[in-house]
Design a protein around this motif. Structure first.
Motif: not given
Length: 239
Positions: A31-45
């Motif tokens: 099915a769909a492309e596998d999800a990738v577990i990634i870190p949250p952004p270091a810079m955010d609003a």
């Protein structure tokens, strides 16, 4: 050979949601492309008052819209077109790949419930594959490109910094090709494209490529997932 699960191959019958589910069962097993577990952004609003807007493009807007309709803090998610002129913001024209438009989703969100950076984390992790150039899954053409359309300098800084961060983290097997551009205009898609995933969950393309994205959202972002989607037909968000 044309992929029978591409939207172009499905044609008008698929848009109407009339293809039998049995076709899906006879199709490819992956099915769909596998999800990738990634870190949250270091810079955010930082959290702020009022409704804010994010616009992203990551392949067919049906699945991207569906993901954000199941995301807490999102007040409305509308499928549409960005990157081209208003006069060419029409599905048949955009599908030629010559208008400059990308199938996009405009996301209205409450920054006190979800940050712009969190939206980008979901976008990069489960909504699409940012390593596919001018395509997404079976769909090919510049209208299916990966792009973040920013509305202000802060959004641009966050998006640019996050891409640099993800590249340095090496979380993807291939290079990230996502573009960051300035939003010149967003044009809602035709009514039959809105809430498409929710209205046609058994349509072969949706069941094969997009429903897995919702499952991935629920698994990876359990604290952000909401079971009942916020639909365009019932959303209360205002400009």
């Amino acid at each position: 050979m044309r992929n029978p699960f591409s939207r172009s191959a499905l044609g008008a019958a698929a848009v109407a949601g009339t293809i039998a589910l049995s076709w899906l069962l006879a199709g490819p097993s992956r099915a769909a492309e596998d999800a990738v577990i990634i870190p949250p952004p270091a810079m955010d609003a930082k959290a702020a008052d009022g409704i804010q807007t994010a616009v992203v493009a990551g392949g067919c807007f049906w699945g991207v819209q569906g993901v954000f309709q199941h995301t807490a803090g999102v007040l409305n998610a509308v499928s549409g077109y960005a990157g081209g002129a208003k006069k060419t913001a029409e599905y048949e024209m955009v599908s030629t790949g010559t208008t400059g438009h990308a199938e996009s989703v405009e996301i209205k969100f409450d920054p006190k419930q979800i940050s712009y950076g969190k939206i980008l984390q979901i976008f990069f992790s489960v909504a699409h594959d940012p390593t596919q150039l001018d395509r997404q899954g079976p769909d090919t053409g510049t209208q299916y490109r990966s792009e973040i359309f920013t509305l202000n300098d802060e959004q641009k800084k966050i998006a640019d910094a996050y891409i640099v961060q993800l590249k340095a983290a090496g979380v993807y097997k291939k290079p990230i090709v996502t573009k960051v551009g300035t939003l010149e205009g967003f044009f809602p898609a035709e009514a039959y494209h809105q809430d498409y995933l929710t209205r046609h969950p058994n349509q072969p393309y949706i069941a094969h490529y997009d429903i897995p994205k919702i499952r991935n959202l629920k698994t990876i972002f359990a604290d952000t997932y909401v079971e009942k989607p916020t639909l365009v037909s019932s959303a209360k968000a205002t400009d």
